[in-house]
Design a protein around this motif. Structure first.
Motif, PDB file in Angstrom:
ATOM      1  N   ARG A   4      34.056  43.299 -19.011  1.00 15.70           N
ATOM      2  CA  ARG A   4      34.630  42.962 -20.310  1.00 15.70           C
ATOM      3  C   ARG A   4      35.963  42.240 -20.216  1.00 15.70           C
ATOM      4  O   ARG A   4      36.527  41.837 -21.224  1.00 15.70           O
ATOM      5  CB  ARG A   4      34.788  44.250 -21.146  1.00 15.70           C
ATOM      6  CG  ARG A   4      33.464  44.975 -21.396  1.00 15.70           C
ATOM      7  CD  ARG A   4      32.499  44.129 -22.214  1.00 15.70           C
ATOM      8  NE  ARG A   4      31.209  44.770 -22.413  1.00 15.70           N
ATOM      9  CZ  ARG A   4      30.952  45.677 -23.359  1.00 15.70           C
ATOM     10  NH1 ARG A   4      31.916  46.059 -24.175  1.00 15.70           N
ATOM     11  NH2 ARG A   4      29.753  46.194 -23.470  1.00 15.70           N
ATOM     12  N   GLU A  17      30.294  52.453 -17.607  1.00 17.16           N
ATOM     13  CA  GLU A  17      29.254  51.506 -18.009  1.00 17.16           C
ATOM     14  C   GLU A  17      29.829  50.107 -18.220  1.00 17.16           C
ATOM     15  O   GLU A  17      29.157  49.108 -17.964  1.00 17.16           O
ATOM     16  CB  GLU A  17      28.580  51.997 -19.296  1.00 17.16           C
ATOM     17  CG  GLU A  17      27.722  53.226 -19.096  1.00 17.16           C
ATOM     18  CD  GLU A  17      26.506  52.941 -18.218  1.00 17.16           C
ATOM     19  OE1 GLU A  17      25.894  51.872 -18.369  1.00 17.16           O
ATOM     20  OE2 GLU A  17      26.189  53.795 -17.373  1.00 17.16           O
ATOM     21  N   THR A  18      31.069  50.034 -18.702  1.00 18.38           N
ATOM     22  CA  THR A  18      31.755  48.749 -18.879  1.00 18.38           C
ATOM     23  C   THR A  18      33.165  48.884 -18.326  1.00 18.38           C
ATOM     24  O   THR A  18      33.716  49.993 -18.246  1.00 18.38           O
ATOM     25  CB  THR A  18      31.815  48.337 -20.361  1.00 18.38           C
ATOM     26  OG1 THR A  18      32.539  49.327 -21.115  1.00 18.38           O
ATOM     27  CG2 THR A  18      30.413  48.179 -20.941  1.00 18.38           C
ATOM     28  N   ALA A  32      33.824  36.671 -20.074  1.00 14.77           N
ATOM     29  CA  ALA A  32      34.831  37.700 -20.356  1.00 14.77           C
ATOM     30  C   ALA A  32      36.212  37.083 -20.512  1.00 14.77           C
ATOM     31  O   ALA A  32      36.532  36.080 -19.855  1.00 14.77           O
ATOM     32  CB  ALA A  32      34.857  38.715 -19.212  1.00 14.77           C
ATOM     33  N   TYR A  71      26.766  40.376 -14.313  1.00 14.19           N
ATOM     34  CA  TYR A  71      26.742  41.571 -15.161  1.00 14.19           C
ATOM     35  C   TYR A  71      27.647  41.380 -16.371  1.00 14.19           C
ATOM     36  O   TYR A  71      28.614  42.122 -16.576  1.00 14.19           O
ATOM     37  CB  TYR A  71      27.176  42.793 -14.351  1.00 14.19           C
ATOM     38  CG  TYR A  71      26.392  42.982 -13.083  1.00 14.19           C
ATOM     39  CD1 TYR A  71      25.098  43.497 -13.115  1.00 14.19           C
ATOM     40  CD2 TYR A  71      26.929  42.623 -11.845  1.00 14.19           C
ATOM     41  CE1 TYR A  71      24.359  43.659 -11.950  1.00 14.19           C
ATOM     42  CE2 TYR A  71      26.195  42.773 -10.680  1.00 14.19           C
ATOM     43  CZ  TYR A  71      24.910  43.297 -10.733  1.00 14.19           C
ATOM     44  OH  TYR A  71      24.178  43.449  -9.582  1.00 14.19           O
ATOM     45  N   PRO A  72      27.364  40.387 -17.219  1.00 14.28           N
ATOM     46  CA  PRO A  72      28.277  40.082 -18.331  1.00 14.28           C
ATOM     47  C   PRO A  72      28.392  41.210 -19.352  1.00 14.28           C
ATOM     48  O   PRO A  72      29.420  41.313 -20.040  1.00 14.28           O
ATOM     49  CB  PRO A  72      27.650  38.827 -18.956  1.00 14.28           C
ATOM     50  CG  PRO A  72      26.217  38.874 -18.558  1.00 14.28           C
ATOM     51  CD  PRO A  72      26.200  39.476 -17.192  1.00 14.28           C
ATOM     52  N   GLU A  73      27.361  42.047 -19.444  1.00 10.81           N
ATOM     53  CA  GLU A  73      27.427  43.152 -20.400  1.00 10.81           C
ATOM     54  C   GLU A  73      28.273  44.305 -19.876  1.00 10.81           C
ATOM     55  O   GLU A  73      28.649  45.201 -20.641  1.00 10.81           O
ATOM     56  CB  GLU A  73      26.010  43.634 -20.736  1.00 10.81           C
ATOM     57  CG  GLU A  73      25.323  44.433 -19.642  1.00 10.81           C
ATOM     58  CD  GLU A  73      24.791  43.589 -18.491  1.00 10.81           C
ATOM     59  OE1 GLU A  73      24.050  44.144 -17.660  1.00 10.81           O
ATOM     60  OE2 GLU A  73      25.101  42.390 -18.395  1.00 10.81           O
ATOM     61  N   ARG A  74      28.610  44.276 -18.602  1.00 12.97           N
ATOM     62  CA  ARG A  74      29.449  45.331 -18.020  1.00 12.97           C
ATOM     63  C   ARG A  74      30.900  44.877 -17.875  1.00 12.97           C
ATOM     64  O   ARG A  74      31.821  45.658 -18.110  1.00 12.97           O
ATOM     65  CB  ARG A  74      28.905  45.746 -16.649  1.00 12.97           C
ATOM     66  CG  ARG A  74      27.545  46.426 -16.701  1.00 12.97           C
ATOM     67  CD  ARG A  74      27.200  47.027 -15.354  1.00 12.97           C
ATOM     68  NE  ARG A  74      25.855  47.599 -15.328  1.00 12.97           N
ATOM     69  CZ  ARG A  74      25.547  48.822 -15.762  1.00 12.97           C
ATOM     70  NH1 ARG A  74      26.498  49.585 -16.276  1.00 12.97           N
ATOM     71  NH2 ARG A  74      24.316  49.264 -15.681  1.00 12.97           N
ATOM     72  N   MET A 134      21.475  47.932 -20.386  1.00 12.70           N
ATOM     73  CA  MET A 134      22.273  47.383 -19.300  1.00 12.70           C
ATOM     74  C   MET A 134      21.370  46.792 -18.204  1.00 12.70           C
ATOM     75  O   MET A 134      20.341  47.369 -17.871  1.00 12.70           O
ATOM     76  CB  MET A 134      23.166  48.466 -18.684  1.00 12.70           C
ATOM     77  CG  MET A 134      24.271  48.933 -19.603  1.00 12.70           C
ATOM     78  SD  MET A 134      25.532  47.671 -19.839  1.00 12.70           S
ATOM     79  CE  MET A 134      26.635  48.539 -20.947  1.00 12.70           C
ATOM     80  N   THR A 135      21.798  45.660 -17.659  1.00 12.79           N
ATOM     81  CA  THR A 135      21.061  45.045 -16.567  1.00 12.79           C
ATOM     82  C   THR A 135      21.123  45.939 -15.328  1.00 12.79           C
ATOM     83  O   THR A 135      22.161  46.517 -15.007  1.00 12.79           O
ATOM     84  CB  THR A 135      21.678  43.678 -16.228  1.00 12.79           C
ATOM     85  OG1 THR A 135      21.631  42.858 -17.391  1.00 12.79           O
ATOM     86  CG2 THR A 135      20.914  43.001 -15.104  1.00 12.79           C
TER      87      THR A 135
END
Length: 259
Positions: free
Chosen positions: A106, A80-81, A198, A101-104, A1-2
């Motif tokens: 969704r 986390e997401t 997202a 924060y694209p990985e968080r 995660m960033t």
């Protein structure tokens, strides 16, 4: 995660429910309770709902700092997401968070929002700023009622109830409203729209006299694959169209579950 960028904005957060996480981002002059109070019990049946109120003083706000703070509060709560459900000013912070924060992030639900406020919206907010600076709470309450709700809704209020409603609004202006209004007047996330990855639902209101629905349509047009829906009524959709608003959010979450 960033890693989350260092943020300077302190939020007051409440966490309700359990399950996949949903983060709430409220509008200027609002609070989590005012903007999402009717929605939280429904969401909390199956989700961890993380609602953060913005500073209750005139701490200067910027969209990066607000996005960072919202994400930091979610992570501190164990998420986390998450999906972000945002209203008005909150939609700009949600968009910036989704890009940073694209990985968080969704999923996004953006209601009554804008990428950069149009002239009419800016004039509305400038009136807010002048009345708040002058301490004219009574006039501020009138402008909020006239801009925040559709003509049909305002005209449906029994005349004898108007003085009490205006007095209640004037008494309960949230702290920090002036700083939030200043951010509305200056924020610009137009360059972020094309970078949102997202799944996104944008909601405009056909009778919105504060933030014209053309602003929401601009958000939807700029975000790849975004869905767009218009609901009847004015800006404060959760009051005028509570059932339709809740059904719209629920339907999106059924198709795009919070992760």
């Amino acid at each position: 995660m960033t890693n989350i960028s260092s943020h300077r904005i302190s939020l007051t957060t409440q966490v309700t429910g359990s399950g996949p996480a949903i983060v709430l981002a409220h509008g200027a002059g609002g609070t989590i309770e005012a903007n999402f109070g009717g929605l939280i019990p429904l969401l909390a049946r199956d989700h961890t709902v993380i609602g953060s109120d913005y500073p209750a003083d005139d701490t200067p706000l910027d969209v990066d700092g607000l996005a960072d703070a919202l994400v930091a509060e979610a992570v501190a709560a164990g998420a986390e997401t998450f999906t972000i459900i945002a209203f008005s000013l909150g939609t700009t912070a949600a968009i910036r968070a989704a890009v940073k924060y694209p990985e968080r992030v969704r999923g996004l639900v953006l209601a009554g929002g804008f990428a950069k406020i149009d002239n009419r919206g800016r004039l509305n907010i400038e009136m807010w700023q002048r009345m708040l600076a002058a301490g004219d709470r009574e006039s501020f309450a009138r402008v909020v009622l006239l801009g925040g709700f559709s003509a049909d809704f305002v005209n449906s209020i029994p005349e004898e109830q108007l003085p009490g409603l205006l007095a209640q609004t004037a008494t309960n202006i949230p702290g920090g409203t002036a700083a939030q209004a200043a951010l509305v007047a200056t924020v610009d996330v137009r360059a972020d729209l094309a970078l949102v990855a997202a799944p996104t639902l944008v909601v405009g209101m056909t009778g919105d006299l504060l933030i014209d629905p053309a602003n929401a349509r601009e958000q939807a047009a700029g975000i790849p694959g975004a869905e767009y829906v218009e609901l009847p009524g004015g800006h404060v959709v959760m009051v005028e169209q509570a059932q339709a608003w809740q059904a719209t959010v629920s339907e999106f979450l059924e198709r795009h579950p919070a992760a």
